[in-house]
Design an enzyme around this catalytic site. Structure first.
Site, PDB file in Angstrom:
ATOM      1  CE1 TYR A   1     148.465 -49.843  67.063  1.00 19.58           C
ATOM      2  CE2 TYR A   1     149.098 -48.235  65.390  1.00 19.58           C
ATOM      3  CZ  TYR A   1     148.261 -49.245  65.829  1.00 19.58           C
ATOM      4  OH  TYR A   1     147.229 -49.663  65.023  1.00 19.58           O
TER       5      TYR A   1
ATOM      6  CE  LYS B   1     149.230 -52.589  64.951  1.00 16.37           C
ATOM      7  NZ  LYS B   1     148.465 -53.850  64.843  1.00 16.37           N
TER       8      LYS B   1
HETATM    9  P1  NAD Z   1     139.337 -52.763  69.151  1.00 15.04           P
HETATM   10  O1  NAD Z   1     139.840 -52.105  70.389  1.00 15.04           O
HETATM   11  O2  NAD Z   1     137.937 -52.515  68.685  1.00 15.04           O
HETATM   12  O3  NAD Z   1     139.539 -54.333  69.275  1.00 15.04           O
HETATM   13  C1  NAD Z   1     140.684 -54.874  69.828  1.00 15.04           C
HETATM   14  C2  NAD Z   1     140.420 -56.311  70.160  1.00 15.04           C
HETATM   15  O4  NAD Z   1     141.600 -56.838  70.786  1.00 15.04           O
HETATM   16  C3  NAD Z   1     139.270 -56.506  71.150  1.00 15.04           C
HETATM   17  O5  NAD Z   1     138.605 -57.700  70.847  1.00 15.04           O
HETATM   18  C4  NAD Z   1     140.009 -56.646  72.497  1.00 15.04           C
HETATM   19  O6  NAD Z   1     139.283 -57.371  73.476  1.00 15.04           O
HETATM   20  C5  NAD Z   1     141.226 -57.419  72.029  1.00 15.04           C
HETATM   21  N1  NAD Z   1     142.356 -57.342  72.936  1.00 15.04           N
HETATM   22  C6  NAD Z   1     142.942 -56.245  73.476  1.00 15.04           C
HETATM   23  N2  NAD Z   1     143.948 -56.624  74.289  1.00 15.04           N
HETATM   24  C7  NAD Z   1     144.006 -57.968  74.230  1.00 15.04           C
HETATM   25  C8  NAD Z   1     144.820 -58.950  74.856  1.00 15.04           C
HETATM   26  N3  NAD Z   1     145.811 -58.613  75.722  1.00 15.04           N
HETATM   27  N4  NAD Z   1     144.599 -60.254  74.589  1.00 15.04           N
HETATM   28  C9  NAD Z   1     143.586 -60.621  73.755  1.00 15.04           C
HETATM   29  N5  NAD Z   1     142.790 -59.734  73.137  1.00 15.04           N
HETATM   30  C10 NAD Z   1     142.996 -58.431  73.379  1.00 15.04           C
HETATM   31  O7  NAD Z   1     140.399 -52.385  68.032  1.00 15.04           O
HETATM   32  P2  NAD Z   1     140.308 -52.325  66.436  1.00 15.04           P
HETATM   33  O8  NAD Z   1     140.235 -50.896  66.073  1.00 15.04           O
HETATM   34  O9  NAD Z   1     139.321 -53.276  65.887  1.00 15.04           O
HETATM   35  O10 NAD Z   1     141.804 -52.819  66.071  1.00 15.04           O
HETATM   36  C11 NAD Z   1     142.115 -54.143  65.725  1.00 15.04           C
HETATM   37  C12 NAD Z   1     143.499 -54.175  65.079  1.00 15.04           C
HETATM   38  O11 NAD Z   1     143.521 -53.324  63.943  1.00 15.04           O
HETATM   39  C13 NAD Z   1     144.631 -53.718  65.981  1.00 15.04           C
HETATM   40  O12 NAD Z   1     145.776 -54.507  65.781  1.00 15.04           O
HETATM   41  C14 NAD Z   1     144.882 -52.294  65.519  1.00 15.04           C
HETATM   42  O13 NAD Z   1     146.205 -51.884  65.748  1.00 15.04           O
HETATM   43  C15 NAD Z   1     144.582 -52.420  64.045  1.00 15.04           C
HETATM   44  N6  NAD Z   1     144.224 -51.141  63.399  1.00 15.04           N
HETATM   45  C16 NAD Z   1     143.062 -50.491  63.709  1.00 15.04           C
HETATM   46  C17 NAD Z   1     142.756 -49.311  63.055  1.00 15.04           C
HETATM   47  C18 NAD Z   1     141.462 -48.547  63.303  1.00 15.04           C
HETATM   48  O14 NAD Z   1     141.300 -47.462  62.751  1.00 15.04           O
HETATM   49  N7  NAD Z   1     140.536 -49.046  64.079  1.00 15.04           N
HETATM   50  C19 NAD Z   1     143.647 -48.787  62.129  1.00 15.04           C
HETATM   51  C20 NAD Z   1     144.830 -49.470  61.860  1.00 15.04           C
HETATM   52  C21 NAD Z   1     145.103 -50.661  62.498  1.00 15.04           C
END
Ligand code: NAD
Length: 274
Positions: free
Chosen positions: A169, A173
């Site tokens: 990850y 990133k």
């Molecule tokens: P989440 O798990 O709620 O959503 C992830 C989304 O990606 C979902 O819609 C899922 O269906 C989709 N997905 C997963 N694998 C996939 C694939 N192979 N093809 C197409 N779609 C796919 O996650 P989130 O927390 O909303 O995270 C979204 C982004 O934000 C990510 O890139 C994550 O790294 C980043 N992020 C999240 C946080 C947090 O605290 N939630 C913090 C920093 C960064």
């Protein structure tokens, strides 16, 4: 004497009217929040990701109804370059262009390096990093034709700093931030910007489940899990919200952000200010 007061009020509160936005991984969490914010600003949206068909359909209908915009859905797997190409072909034939591209899909796996499953490494690099290369290379030609485009990469505080056990990850990133800079440089004179948003912890269904799990596992109240476990690194001790992320994404599409490119907006409550 010149004045800094604008001569005219903005003509619309729907500045993205007539534009189409594609948000990868937008069936839940941050991606869904950003898709809704772009729709509220008047953009047609293409949502993407996995989930129960009836829930995805309900979300699609809700965005259409709430904001009066066209919404389409692609089930393209971001680890599959051919599926990504098909998603773009469909978006181009329906909307003519993808004016705003938000690369948000991402997965995570936590394990020590020497035990890290090779298949998980490959999947994280494919979904969190390589998909950004594929969507960007496919979106850019039509953005150049139109002389306007916005690419927003949803990165992470883990694009700026490391944490143990998150090798794939953190590598992916960090890679996305490099790609963000190169993309910005290559299209700098074409009316296209490319930036990253790097959240710390954001309150999503996934994080909510982690709070419950950790509270059970450690036998401690959820407030303690939030403050001392999840937000241990986040000085402001609060989660960012998906609405806040949506607002920042819409700002990056605005005229005010026309000269912001190749940079990263940290949304981490001070985490990376340490
Ligand atoms: P989440 O798990 O709620 O959503 C992830 C989304 O990606 C979902 O819609 C899922 O269906 C989709 N997905 C997963 N694998 C996939 C694939 N192979 N093809 C197409 N779609 C796919 O996650 P989130 O927390 O909303 O995270 C979204 C982004 O934000 C990510 O890139 C994550 O790294 C980043 N992020 C999240 C946080 C947090 O605290 N939630 C913090 C920093 C960064």
């Amino acid at each position: 004497m010149s004045t800094s007061v604008p001569e005219k009020a903005p003509t619309t509160d729907r500045p993205l009217e007539g534009k189409a936005s594609l948000v990868t991984g937008s069936t839940s969490g941050i991606g869904l929040g950003i898709a809704r914010a772009l729709a509220a600003a008047g953009s047609a949206v293409i949502i993407n990701g996995f989930g129960k068909p009836e829930e995805i359909e309900a979300e699609k209908v809700s965005i259409e109804k709430d904001f009066g915009v066209s919404v389409s859905y692609s089930d393209a797997d971001m680890s599959n370059p051919e599926a990504i190409e098909e998603m773009f072909d469909a978006a181009f034939s329906e909307f003519g262009a993808v004016d705003v591209l938000v690369n948000n899909a991402g997965i995570q796996h936590v394990a020590p390096l020497e035990e890290f499953p090779v298949a998980k490494w490959d999947a994280i690099i494919a979904i969190d990093l390589s998909s950004v290369f594929h969507t960007t290379r496919l979106a850019i030609p039509r953005m150049i034709e139109k002389g306007w485009g916005r690419i927003i990469n949803i990165d992470s505080a883990h694009g700026l700093v490391g944490s143990a056990f998150k090798s794939a990850y953190v590598a992916a990133k960090h890679g996305v931030l490099g790609l963000t800079k190169v993309t910005a440089l290559e299209v700098a004179e074409k009316g296209i910007t490319c930036n990253a948003i790097a959240p710390g912890y954001v309150h999503t269904p996934l994080v909510e489940a982690q709070i419950e799990d950790q509270a059970k596992a450690h036998g401690i109240p959820r407030e303690e899990v939030v403050r001392n476990v999840l937000l241990a690194q986040q000085p402001n001790k609060r989660f960012a919200t998906t609405d806040e992320l949506g607002g920042i994404a819409v700002f990056l599409t605005s005229d005010a952000a026309a000269s912001i490119t190749g940079t990263t907006i940290a949304v981490d409550g001070g985490w990376t200010a340490h």
